[in-house]
Design an enzyme around this catalytic site. Structure first.
Site, short mmCIF file in Angstrom:
data_model
loop_
_atom_site.label_atom_id
_atom_site.label_comp_id
_atom_site.label_asym_id
_atom_site.label_seq_id
_atom_site.Cartn_x
_atom_site.Cartn_y
_atom_site.Cartn_z
N CYS A 182 0.82 -1.21 0.00
CA CYS A 182 0.00 0.00 0.00
C CYS A 182 0.86 1.27 0.00
O CYS A 182 0.39 2.34 -0.37
CB CYS A 182 -0.96 -0.01 1.17
SG CYS A 182 -0.14 -0.29 2.73
N ASN A 183 2.11 1.15 0.41
CA ASN A 183 2.96 2.34 0.48
C ASN A 183 4.00 2.46 -0.62
O ASN A 183 4.70 3.46 -0.71
CB ASN A 183 3.71 2.37 1.82
CG ASN A 183 2.81 2.84 2.93
OD1 ASN A 183 1.92 3.64 2.70
ND2 ASN A 183 3.01 2.31 4.13
N HIS A 198 19.20 0.93 -1.71
CA HIS A 198 17.78 1.25 -1.52
C HIS A 198 17.01 0.02 -1.02
O HIS A 198 16.24 0.13 -0.06
CB HIS A 198 17.19 1.77 -2.83
CG HIS A 198 15.73 2.03 -2.74
ND1 HIS A 198 15.20 3.11 -2.07
CD2 HIS A 198 14.66 1.30 -3.18
CE1 HIS A 198 13.88 3.05 -2.10
NE2 HIS A 198 13.52 1.96 -2.78
N SER A 256 10.14 3.16 5.43
CA SER A 256 8.72 2.95 5.70
C SER A 256 8.09 4.19 6.30
O SER A 256 8.79 5.03 6.88
CB SER A 256 8.53 1.78 6.67
OG SER A 256 9.00 0.60 6.08
N GLN A 303 6.79 -8.48 3.37
CA GLN A 303 6.20 -8.14 2.07
C GLN A 303 7.23 -8.29 0.95
O GLN A 303 6.92 -8.81 -0.12
CB GLN A 303 5.65 -6.71 2.12
CG GLN A 303 4.39 -6.61 2.97
CD GLN A 303 3.98 -5.16 3.23
OE1 GLN A 303 4.81 -4.26 3.35
NE2 GLN A 303 2.68 -4.94 3.34
#
Lengths: 344, 259
Positions: free
Chosen positions: A50-51, A93, A103, A114
Site C-alpha cells: 500500500c505504500n 535502496h 517505511s 512483504q
C-alpha cells in the site's frame, strides 16, 4: 549487466498516484512474468504494497524497458514521480527498504515479509536469476543484521502499540486479561483490537447508545452492557479504554476503590483516549491503578519515534558496508542518492 | 588458598559479573539478553555448591557452623530459590538483581577473619541441624522477596509517573513481581515454621532470646500473609513490607556474624 530499481512510494507519490499502479497479489505472478519477457529485461521482481510500488530488474537496458512496460500496462501518460537507482544504489535502496528505513512508520517490520513474499512470487514464476537472487537473499540478511544490531525497531510508535506494550508490562501475558470499552469511538476500538491481537479476551462494550455498543461488541466478539452498568464491571475488568464524548469526567476514584478490594491485588490499567478527559486524574493515585491519557501515550510513542530517527545513521553505515561487500553492486562514486526518502 | 575458599572467591566474582552485565545493559538502554546473566548466576551457584560440598565433607555435617558459613549458606539458599521461582514465573531479571545481594553476602563472609579456618568436627544432632538449615533457607526466600519487592516498587513508580520506558521495558511486569513477593513470603514462612518446629524437638532448646528473635521474624511475615488474606493488602504495601521486613533477618544474621 545493470540492475535497476524504479518505483514510487509514500514519500514521493500521493495515494491517488500509488493506487493507479498497484498490483493485486493474485495478478503478481502474471505481471512479473510479463515484465521479464520484455526486450532488455532478463530478471524482474515487483514489490507492491500500500505504500510502495517498486520494480527491480536486470538486463541489457532495464530502465527504459520497465518504464515503457508500466506506461503500457497502466495506460499512463505525462510525468510520474518515479525514483530510479542503479546497481549499488539500487542495492542500498533495497537494503534500506527491508530494514524499514524507508517505511512510513520508521523501523516497522511488516515490509520485510512483504519484500520476502514479492521475491518468493518472482522466484516461483522463474523471473529471478543470478543477480536478483543474490541481491534479494543478501537484503534479507542485511535486514536482520540492522534489526539485531541497532534499536531501529525497539519500542512502540503508535497509541495502540504503546497501550499493548504497557499492558504487557503491567500484566505480563495478556491471554487472561479482560477489556472494557467505555464509548464506541474508532480509536478505542483500534486500541482494543491491538490488545485482542495479543490474546486479550472477554471484551465488554458500554456506550450511551446501546445499539452502537451491541454493534461494536458483535464486531469484536464481545458483550454489550448498558452504560449505567459499567461500574459493576470494574472489579472483573483488567483494562478500561475510555473514549466517551462526555464534557466531564466519567470515571472517579469512587468507581475504582470498591472494585479494587475485590480484585485481590490484580492491577487495573485505564487508558483515557477522550478529550476532554473521561477519567479523574486522582484515579492514578490509587495503588495498583495505572492511568494513561492520550498525551501520555502520544509522548511515549513520540520518544520512540525520536529514538528511531537517531538510529538511522547507524543503520545506513551497516548498509553501506554491506553494499561494499557485494562486488557486483558497487554504488556510484559521487553524488549517490540517499537510499531512503524520509520526509524532512 | 584452600579449594573451598577459592570456589567461594570464584562464586563472588561470578555474582559481581552478573550484576555488572545487567547494570551495563540497563544504563545503555540496550535489550538485556537474559541468558548471560542467568549463566553467570548458574556458574556462581555451582561454585557455592562445590564449597558447601567440600566444607560439609570436611566437617561431617551441614556447613553452617560459623558466621562465614552461615552467610554463604543464606546466599546459596537465595540463589537456589531464584532458580526454583524466577525461572518458573519468567522473572529472569530477578536473577540479575539477586546477584548483587549474593555478592554482598559472599563478600561479607569472605571478609570474616575466620573464613579460612576450618572449625572442629562436631555432630550437633539431627534436630539442631534441621532447625538451622531450614531457618537459613527461609531467610533465603525472604531475601528474594526483598529483591522482588524492590523491583516492584521501581516498576510501579515508573509506570505511575509515565516515564523511564527504557527501564520499564527491561523490568518484569508488576503483576508478576507482586505475585512473586507473595509466593516467596509464603514459602519462607512455611519453611521458617518448620525450622521453629524443629527447634522445639531439640534435646537442648536454643536460648530464649534466640527463639524470641526467630518468632519475631516469623510473626512479621505471618502478619503480612494474614493481613493480605483477611483484608487484602495492596501490592505496593506488600512490596514495602517484603523490602523492609528483610531488615530483621539481616539484623539477626548481623548479630550472629558479630559474635
Amino acid at each position: 549487466m545493470p540492475v535497476v530499481c524504479l518505483g514510487l512510494s509514500h514519500s514521493n507519490a500521493p495515494v491517488e498516484v500509488r493506487e493507479r499502479l498497484a498490483f493485486a497479489s493474485r495478478d503478481l505472478p502474471d505481471a512479473v512474468a510479463s515484465l521479464s519477457s520484455q526486450q532488455g529485461i532478463s530478471e524482474a521482481v515487483i514489490v507492491s504494497t500500500c505504500n510502495r510500488i517498486e520494480i527491480y530488474a536486470a538486463g541489457d537496458s532495464p530502465s527504459p524497458a520497465v518504464e515503457s512496460w508500466l506506461r503500457l500496462r497502466f495506460q499512463l501518460d505525462g510525468d510520474l514521480p518515479f525514483f530510479r537507482h542503479t546497481d549499488g544504489d539500487a542495492a542500498s535502496h533495497l537494503f534500506a527498504v527491508v530494514s524499514g528505513l524507508d517505511s512510513m512508520v520508521l523501523g516497522e517490520t511488516e515490509i520485510f515479509g512483504q519484500v520476502k513474499d514479492a521475491y518468493s512470487t518472482a522466484h516461483s514464476s522463474g523471473t529471478t536469476g543470478r543477480l536478483l537472487n543474490k541481491l534479494f537473499q543478501h537484503s534479507f540478511r542485511v535486514g536482520k543484521m540492522v534489526r539485531n544490531s541497532t534499536d531501529i525497531q525497539r519500542g512502540s510508535t503508535s497509541v495502540g502499540s504503546v497501550a499493548v506494550e504497557l499492558a504487557e508490562k503491567i500484566f505480563g501475558d495478556l491471554k487472561e486479561t479482560r477489556v472494557m470499552l467505555l464509548g464506541a469511538g474508532d480509536m478505542s476500538r483500534r486500541c482494543a483490537q491491538s490488545l485482542q491481537s495479543r490474546g486479550a479476551s472477554a471484551i465488554v462494550v458500554s456506550n450511551r447508545s446501546y445499539d452502537r455498543a451491541v454493534e461494536l461488541a458483535a464486531e469484536m466478539s464481545g458483550r454489550a452492557i448498558l452504560f449505567d452498568a459499567w461500574p459493576a464491571e470494574v472489579a472483573e475488568t483488567d483494562v478500561i479504554i475510555s473514549s466517551t464524548a462526555a464534557p466531564h469526567t466519567v470515571i472517579h476514584p469512587d468507581h475504582v476503590l470498591p472494585a479494587l478490594r475485590r480484585r485481590r491485588g490484580r492491577p487495573l490499567f485505564i487508558i483515557d483516549i477522550a478529550v476532554p478527559r473521561d477519567v479523574d486524574p486522582a484515579v492514578n493515585n490509587i495503588p495498583g491503578v495505572y492511568l494513561y491519557d492520550i498525551d501520555a501515550l502520544e509522548s511515549i510513542a513520540g520518544e520512540t519515534r525520536a529514538r528511531r530517527e537517531q538510529e538511522i545513521a547507524r543503520c545506513l553505515a551497516i548498509i553501506k558496508d554491506q553494499v561494499r561487500s557485494l562486488p557486483l553492486f558497487q554504488p556510484s562514486p559521487d553524488g549517490a542518492p540517499s537510499p531512503i526518502h524520509r520526509p524532512a | 588458598m584452600s579449594p573451598d575458599r577459592a570456589a567461594l572467591f570464584t562464586a563472588t566474582g561470578f555474582f559481581l559479573a552478573g550484576f555488572g552485565y545487567t547494570v551495563r545493559s540497563l544504563s545503555r538502554g540496550k535489550p538485556t539478553a537474559t541468558w548471560p546473566a542467568f549463566l553467570l548466576l548458574l556458574a556462581g551457584f555451582s561454585c557455592q555448591c562445590a564449597f558447601l560440598l567440600w566444607r560439609g565433607r570436611d566437617l561431617g555435617r551441614c556447613p553452617i557452623t560459623t558466621p562465614f558459613e552461615l552467610l554463604t549458606f543464606v546466599s546459596w539458599a537465595m540463589v537456589l530459590l531464584y532458580f526454583l521461582t524466577g525461572t518458573a514465573y519468567r522473572l529472569s531479571l530477578l536473577g540479575a538483581f539477586t546477584a548483587p545481594l549474593a555478592f554482598v553476602l559472599q563478600s561479607t563472609a569472605l571478609l570474616k577473619p575466620e573464613s579460612a579456618a576450618l572449625p572442629a568436627r562436631s555432630r550437633p544432632g539431627f534436630w539442631p541441624e534441621m532447625h538451622a538449615t531450614l531457618s537459613l533457607i527461609a531467610y533465603g526466600a525472604f531475601a528474594l522477596a526483598c529483591v522482588a519487592g524492590i523491583l516492584y516498587l521501581i516498576q510501579d513508580r515508573l509506570l505511575k509517573r509515565h516515564r523511564g520506558m527504557q527501564v520499564v521495558r527491561h523490568l518484569p511486569p508488576v503483576h508478576h513481581l507482586s505475585q512473586a513477593v507473595h509466593r516467596l513470603i509464603l514459602t519462607g514462612t512455611i519453611i521458617l515454621s518448620s525450622g521453629i518446629l524443629a527447634a522445639y524437638q531439640m534435646p537442648n532448646r536454643p536460648p530464649v532470646g534466640k527463639l524470641a528473635f526467630v518468632w519475631a521474624i516469623w510473626s512479621i511475615y505471618a502478619a503480612i500473609l494474614a493481613y493480605d488474606h483477611w483484608r487484602g493488602m495492596s501490592p505496593r504495601k506488600a512490596a514495602w513490607a517484603a523490602s523492609l521486613g528483610f531488615l530483621l533477618p539481616i539484623i539477626s544474621l548481623w548479630v550472629v556474624v558479630r559474635r
